[in-house]
Design an enzyme around this catalytic site. Sequence first.
Site: not given
Ligand code: GLU
Length: 473
Positions: A64-65, A70, A94, A99, A106, A362
């Site tokens: 949560h930094h 996402k 990632k 950035d 997940k 995204s």
């Molecule tokens: N599921 C994709 C990933 O592993 C996209 C995640 C996203 O767009 O939030 O990077």
Amino acid sequence: MAESFSFFQKVNTDFDKAARFTEYPRGLLEQIKICNNSCHFTFPIKRDDGTIQTIHGWRAEHSHHILPTKGGIRYSTLVNEDEIMALAALMTYKCALVDVPFGGAKGGIQLDRREYSESELERITRRYTYELIQKNYIGPGIDVPAPDFGTGETEMAWILDTYITMAPDKLNAMACVTGKPITQNGIHGRKEATGRGVVFGLQEACSVVEDMKQLGLPPGLHGKKVVVQGFGNVGSHAAQFLMEADARVTGIIERNGGIYDPRGFDIEKVAMHRKETGSIRGYPCTQFFENPNDGLELECDILVPAALENQLTAENAPRIKAAIVAEAANGPTTPDADKILQERGIMIIPDTFLNAGGVTVSYFEWLRNLSHVRFGRLGKRFEDQAQHAMRRAVEKATGYQFSDNELEIIHGADEEDLVNSGLQDTMINAYQEIRETRMQYKNKNNDVDCRTAAFINAIHKIAKSYMQLGIFP
Ligand code: GLU
């Protein structure tokens, strides 16, 4: 390390390897590494035949930094808490690396989607979304799901609809999930984004003459022989863009076999065959493999694992013939395989960097939803007119007439142009930063591989945001 180590332990092993190159306090490193929240939901659904089944789902928020967190939601029989936590952690690293201002998360549901009807999948997805809402695991500023293995636009539309139904007065509700259909406030280019990002990343890596020379390869993607494992959303788009970039896709592997042709495949035709028959089986080729694992060991320049985790292991790593392993999937290489491949001089372009295209776009979709306007809406027409005025002036002054091909690129940028430009820039910058880190350590006589360099960069960026929070000195 024994191969029996769990996926999350493997991610942490890579983290620890990189953390040794930093000087952050142990407590901060522990805080970065740990998975903040994880939740296991079980709920019943009524199947079409009237029987009741218990469904198992998870959502993990690794860090949560930065908020929101996402990451995708996957539907697969392999889903379990450890896998979801590992994948959530990979999302954190990632996002930091490219950035994109999100923490990592997940989710997943343990099922094989082929065993469920469309309406069963809809009931499961909607119920899972209720669970997320109830436990505060979803929201535009809280946690934003997206597609992953076994899910796509349709599931995202169900998630959106369920969320909006529960929060009709929330102005930004449509930013609660990304990867939505265009008609439901999605963004152009999101579906192809991970595959496109893989190719932008590979293009950048292959453009470094010195690195390619070390691998005995000429620079550029032109003519490079590529084998792609997985022909789902990521693999099929990566294969398509590789072909368009002039590489030769000589092998395609799926769960029920693989096809090989040294002349290279026409990806659109393979995709068409797959759509019509449900498989790549039977597509005209030089060789068909019953055992998909054999495909990984084909002669090629670049191997692109674009399926699931743990595909390259200590068992098959000694026989991999590629000069470059391009990790389009999350976690396709076990630590033992990683070690073997590195020792054999094979370059691994890591997942944390190479498959970041999906979450990057995204991010653009989320921004578009929060700003309530399509990218390019304000400027496109103006740019169009300005560029054409310029063209006419150049033609008049020089007597030169632009060709139809040249005229095609003279236009104001629309949403897809902007998305692709932002994606390309993101992948180029992130790769250059990884390479800079490698060079920095090389100058100190330390050979740091791409994965470790990527983790070092991610750790620095996450540590910086923790420090901005004022918690750590
Ligand atoms: N599921 C994709 C990933 O592993 C996209 C995640 C996203 O767009 O939030 O990077």
